[in-house]
Design a protein around this motif. Structure first.
Motif, PDB file in Angstrom:
ATOM      1  N   GLU A  70       0.807  -1.224   0.000  1.00 49.90           N
ATOM      2  CA  GLU A  70       0.000   0.000   0.000  1.00 49.90           C
ATOM      3  C   GLU A  70       0.837   1.270   0.000  1.00 49.90           C
ATOM      4  O   GLU A  70       0.436   2.279  -0.585  1.00 49.90           O
ATOM      5  N   LYS A  91      -1.422   2.672  -2.839  1.00 46.46           N
ATOM      6  CA  LYS A  91      -2.170   3.928  -2.725  1.00 46.46           C
ATOM      7  C   LYS A  91      -1.264   5.124  -2.446  1.00 46.46           C
ATOM      8  O   LYS A  91      -1.541   6.239  -2.898  1.00 46.46           O
ATOM      9  N   ALA A 112      -5.376   0.639  -7.401  1.00 46.32           N
ATOM     10  CA  ALA A 112      -5.835   1.421  -6.245  1.00 46.32           C
ATOM     11  C   ALA A 112      -5.232   2.821  -6.205  1.00 46.32           C
ATOM     12  O   ALA A 112      -5.663   3.662  -5.411  1.00 46.32           O
ATOM     13  N   SER A 140      -7.845   3.810 -11.285  1.00 47.53           N
ATOM     14  CA  SER A 140      -8.334   4.814 -10.331  1.00 47.53           C
ATOM     15  C   SER A 140      -7.566   6.129 -10.392  1.00 47.53           C
ATOM     16  O   SER A 140      -7.924   7.091  -9.694  1.00 47.53           O
TER      17      SER A 140
END
Length: 207
Positions: A70, A91, A112, A140
């Motif tokens: 992440e 992210k 993401a 995204s």
């Protein structure tokens, strides 16, 4: 307990291959490592966070298969020769000194990833005869910020293909003084309608 402390400067090729830690490591935070070689974290599906305050080099496939990753932070990395391809949970990306993205598919299919902020980046691609595809299929990704007062050179128009930016619902934020230059650029012009001035959007581009 030993009175000596050992540090590692290089995480080498296949460093975690066939080891128990490959399946269980979730976080790597280190102030000593300067190089992450090919396949170093290949297949570390539990890895969530990587922070390397002195990392100056990452190589291809070093994070392939890190589907839980992440957060990555490499504060002094200037040239990117590795990639985060298929890191579908990614992210948070902190690359404040990155000037050159040389790897094809660098962030491809990071589904993401919603925002990428590259404060000093001045080149994306690997040469005029190659497609760069750096953020292709980041489904995204709606915000890309290029803060440098020098226009970021681009080797291929595929850089944001199959993202909200290429579909007209995402935007590329650059200094107001450079918008016309980006819109007229041979490669960037394919995204001409998606450029916005950093100065006009402090709620998005503010640091």
């Amino acid at each position: 307990m030993s009175e000596y402390t050992y540090t590692v400067d290089v995480i080498g090729d296949d460093a975690l291959a066939d080891s128990v830690i490959m399946k269980t490591v979730t976080e790597v935070i280190d102030q000593h490592i300067n190089t992450i070689s090919e396949y170093a974290f290949y297949g570390c599906a539990a890895l969530q966070t990587v922070i390397g305050t002195n990392v100056t080099s990452i190589r291809s496939d070093c994070f392939t298969g890190c589907t839980a990753l992440e957060t990555v932070s490499f504060p002094v990395l200037k040239v990117m020769d590795g990639y985060f391809r298929n890191c579908t949970a990614l992210k948070n990306v902190d690359l404040p000194q990155l000037k050159d993205i040389r790897r094809q598919y660098a962030f491809e299919k990071c589904t993401a990833l919603e925002k990428i902020d590259l404060p000093v980046c001045t080149h994306i691609g690997v040469g005029t005869s190659y497609a760069c595809c750096a953020f292709r299929s980041c489904s995204s990704l709606s915000v890309a910020i290029l803060r440098s007062t020098t226009m970021c050179e681009l080797d291929d128009t595929s850089v944001f293909s199959d993202t909200p930016i290429s579909k007209g619902t995402g935007y590329i934020y650059v200094p107001k003084a450079l918008i016309e230059s980006y819109q007229a650029h041979e490669k960037w012009s394919v995204y001409a309608n998606q450029f916005r001035a950093i100065e006009d959007y402090p709620e998005i581009c503010g640091q």
